[in-house]
Design an enzyme around this catalytic site. Sequence first.
Site, PDB file in Angstrom:
ATOM      1  CE  LYS A  51      -3.866  -2.312   2.243  1.00  7.27           C
ATOM      2  NZ  LYS A  51      -4.487  -2.726   3.494  1.00  7.27           N
ATOM      3  CD  GLN A  95      -3.574  -4.362   6.646  1.00  7.54           C
ATOM      4  OE1 GLN A  95      -3.483  -3.419   5.871  1.00  7.54           O
ATOM      5  NE2 GLN A  95      -4.230  -5.470   6.332  1.00  7.54           N
ATOM      6  CG  ASP A 118      -9.945  -0.228   4.834  1.00  7.92           C
ATOM      7  OD1 ASP A 118      -9.642  -0.485   3.661  1.00  7.92           O
ATOM      8  OD2 ASP A 118      -9.271  -0.583   5.824  1.00  7.92           O
TER       9      ASP A 118
END
Length: 278
Positions: A51, A95, A118
């Site tokens: 990422k 995460q 997200d």
Amino acid sequence: MIIDGKKEAALLREEIKKEILLLKEKTKKVPGLSVILIGDFTPSQIYVKNKEKNSKEVGINSEVIKYPKDITEQEVLNKIKELNNNPEVSGILVQLPLPKHINKEKIINAIHPKKDVDGFNPINVGNLASGYDAIIPCTPLGCLYLIKKIEKNLSGKHAVIIGRSNLNGKPMAQLLLRENCTVTIVHSKTKDLKAECQKADILVAAVGKANLVKGDWVKKDSIIIDVGINKVEEKIVGDVDFESVKEKVKAITPVPGGVGPMTIACLLKNTLECFKAR
Ligand code: NAP
């Protein structure tokens, strides 16, 4: 047709990079993405590294905040609060998975809905379900992008989604409903999975069971999107038995090289959209 997710992701990244350059000329600012990584779980470390690399390549200012696995929940919440209030930060991502002593719900709820790249915050989940503007979870967004590369108008198509997770199955269903598909979600308690899959013009498999979907489960000329990532004898395979399915259908994503690369590209897209919205 085998859908080349790597190529599509590279094209999307190129578009994002160009737009960021233009915005930088105009505003002298670039999007910022803050990723919180807790503990030393190897797959998470790999995802976060990818990422970060991809963000930097398109011109996003990316920072990774690393914490040991025994960090307290309160310390993480404090950091999220600080990032919520930082105007240089367009997007925040924590995460997953998290260590057991940290409450995932509390963490997700703490991220400002407008920085929730997200799309897991209940505000974004509710907005998506209500048909309002929302930040959409990256994997289903990437799947829709690939489906629409094959078929622009999805109205009236029968979409079947295997899996009902908050991460994949449910938002995928909402997105396909928005495209006027007739949507069926199937899961581990569904009575006749094969019969349901056989009705699908569009089949999205997000299960986590290697090669579950066989050639005689799919409709001729359908579109197959394989989200699954499963390790079989050191090889990565999807939820769809690629060899027996590929000859029968109109288009299929391979694993690896299908949905995976699109997920990260859509994270960059979400970060850019959050930056623009501010
Ligand atoms: P999850 O939370 O474990 O959900 C799996 C879903 O599949 C559940 O709804 C479960 O049903 C259903 N299921 C399990 N066994 C089944 C069976 N035999 N028949 C029918 N349905 C069954 O998984 P997830 O987070 O959505 O992830 C799914 C897969 O996608 C995993 O392989 C994951 O690694 C992969 N993934 C890929 C990407 C990417 O970028 N490519 C991103 C995220 C995840 P119940 O609800 O009834 O238990």
